[in-house]
Design a protein around this motif. Sequence first.
Motif, PDB file in Angstrom:
ATOM      1  N   PHE A   1      54.809  16.757  -8.640  1.00  0.00           N
ATOM      2  CA  PHE A   1      55.796  17.491  -7.849  1.00  0.00           C
ATOM      3  C   PHE A   1      56.278  18.738  -8.595  1.00  0.00           C
ATOM      4  CE2 PHE A   1      59.980  18.260  -5.898  1.00  0.00           C
ATOM      5  CZ  PHE A   1      59.591  18.318  -4.573  1.00  0.00           C
TER       6      PHE A   1
ATOM      7  N   SER B   1      58.525  23.202  -1.727  1.00  0.00           N
ATOM      8  CA  SER B   1      59.018  21.895  -2.162  1.00  0.00           C
ATOM      9  C   SER B   1      59.936  21.289  -1.107  1.00  0.00           C
ATOM     10  CB  SER B   1      59.764  22.032  -3.488  1.00  0.00           C
ATOM     11  OG  SER B   1      58.919  22.533  -4.502  1.00  0.00           O
ATOM     12  N   CYS B   2      60.800  22.122  -0.521  1.00  0.00           N
ATOM     13  CA  CYS B   2      61.703  21.633   0.526  1.00  0.00           C
ATOM     14  C   CYS B   2      60.931  21.178   1.761  1.00  0.00           C
ATOM     15  CB  CYS B   2      62.714  22.716   0.906  1.00  0.00           C
ATOM     16  SG  CYS B   2      64.005  22.958  -0.332  1.00  0.00           S
TER      17      CYS B   2
ATOM     18  N   LEU C   1      59.581  17.769   0.903  1.00  0.00           N
ATOM     19  CA  LEU C   1      60.658  16.778   0.936  1.00  0.00           C
ATOM     20  C   LEU C   1      61.094  16.496   2.372  1.00  0.00           C
ATOM     21  CD1 LEU C   1      62.847  17.909  -2.107  1.00  0.00           C
ATOM     22  CD2 LEU C   1      61.357  15.902  -1.955  1.00  0.00           C
TER      23      LEU C   1
ATOM     24  N   TYR D   1      58.729  13.976   3.701  1.00  0.00           N
ATOM     25  CA  TYR D   1      59.106  12.646   3.211  1.00  0.00           C
ATOM     26  C   TYR D   1      60.298  12.100   3.997  1.00  0.00           C
ATOM     27  CZ  TYR D   1      56.058  12.573  -0.925  1.00  0.00           C
ATOM     28  OH  TYR D   1      54.963  12.526  -1.760  1.00  0.00           O
ATOM     29  N   ALA D   2      61.299  12.941   4.217  1.00  0.00           N
ATOM     30  CA  ALA D   2      62.476  12.508   4.972  1.00  0.00           C
ATOM     31  C   ALA D   2      62.085  12.103   6.391  1.00  0.00           C
ATOM     32  CB  ALA D   2      63.514  13.625   5.007  1.00  0.00           C
TER      33      ALA D   2
ATOM     34  N   VAL E   1      60.075   8.043  -3.854  1.00  0.00           N
ATOM     35  CA  VAL E   1      60.372   9.465  -3.699  1.00  0.00           C
ATOM     36  C   VAL E   1      61.614   9.849  -4.497  1.00  0.00           C
ATOM     37  CG1 VAL E   1      60.957  11.296  -2.061  1.00  0.00           C
ATOM     38  CG2 VAL E   1      59.292   9.542  -1.424  1.00  0.00           C
TER      39      VAL E   1
ATOM     40  N   GLY F   1      61.386  12.125  -7.816  1.00  0.00           N
ATOM     41  CA  GLY F   1      62.028  13.428  -7.671  1.00  0.00           C
ATOM     42  C   GLY F   1      63.116  13.647  -8.702  1.00  0.00           C
TER      43      GLY F   1
ATOM     44  N   MET G   1      54.840   9.982  -7.385  1.00  0.00           N
ATOM     45  CA  MET G   1      55.309  10.465  -6.092  1.00  0.00           C
ATOM     46  C   MET G   1      54.337   9.935  -5.040  1.00  0.00           C
ATOM     47  SD  MET G   1      57.661  12.120  -4.470  1.00  0.00           S
ATOM     48  CE  MET G   1      58.535  13.397  -5.385  1.00  0.00           C
TER      49      MET G   1
END
Length: 387
Positions: free
Chosen positions: A278, A290-291, A294, A297-298, A331, A335, A349
């Motif tokens: 990551f 990166s956002c 993420l 993932y969310a 995660v 992270g 990850m």
Amino acid sequence: MTASALTRPGERERLSTKVAEIDWRLVALICVISGSGIAMLYSIAGSEWRPWALNQLIRFCGMLVVMLGLALVHPRWWFRAAYPLYGVLLFLVLLIEFTPLGYEPVGAGAKNWLNLGFIRIQPAEFIKIGLVLALARWYHTHTAEEARWHWKLVFPAAMIGIPFLLIAKQPDLGSAMIIGLTGAAVMFMAGLHWGVIATVAGAAVAFIPPFVMFVMHDYQRNRVLTFLNPEKDPSGTGYNLIQSKIALGSGGLLGKGYGLGSQSQLEFLPERHTDFIFSTVGEEVGFIGSCFLLACYAGVILIALRIASLSHSHFGRIGAAGMTAFFALFVLINGAMVMGLAPVVGVPMPLLSYGGSSMMTVMIGFGFVLSTRVHRYTELPKGQGLF
């Protein structure tokens, strides 16, 4: 499709109906995350498919077929397999501890692999699946009052505690932490009394200092102390964390560009294809990239929790929520680890890091989640379980 349509005689067993009921949004997000991981593995190998990207692609394609196949499996088969699967996986963990079949890969720091001759596996990864299924079955066959606070809770506590202690002794602190926190999350979601949660949490916090000072191995203790002050030993125990922060910070808003990350390309960043992948993402595609990852993932976590909440079976609800919990813990811990917010404990990850055992565990777990979605109107009998 309505509940009545799914519960008409013979309708549930039609393959086309089951395939249509798979949550393809979840599948798509899993493919996006895994595809991003393969792309990063290709980049950090100097735009070469070997040694990592091609293997990861083959693994993912194979496990995607397995996941979709498991999505069609009726919950009664998961239910029946729960205790036997947990027992077999716990036996494999015991083999590592008490037989010569267990071994430590070079540089791994823990004897956590099992050599069966025809295959080498890491039971600590797979026992997460067995634990969640076993806990889901236990809670399915017990009342809400027993789940809240009852002497019978000693059984799920033992299911969690035994593999936790065995794996912590290997010593594989990362896997042990995931197992303990996943078990705690399942007990919480099953309705454990708040007073018990507060008491256990307080005891755990009080136990941390003596555990760090007197139970941990020297290298594990150094990791914790390094996390608190990595600059104290920048070329030794603090090196990994410092390089990870440099990689993340140097990416800026938009990153240095795909394949242009100096920390990863010049091999300053350790374990850049596994635990610290990551950081490579942050360096090459920046804060925005990166956002986005993420957010994917969310999305996976939220969709999976939604699937768990819609299941008519308590076994399905607890099981799907438990599978989502250990994925979310992967995660969060990885992270926090690469950003210097938690000690380096060797947690990958999920779907992004290179590795077969971790990917298999996650994909099998989501196979169960998708099975819960496909058979969400199915109710299982409430008869007494093994315990």
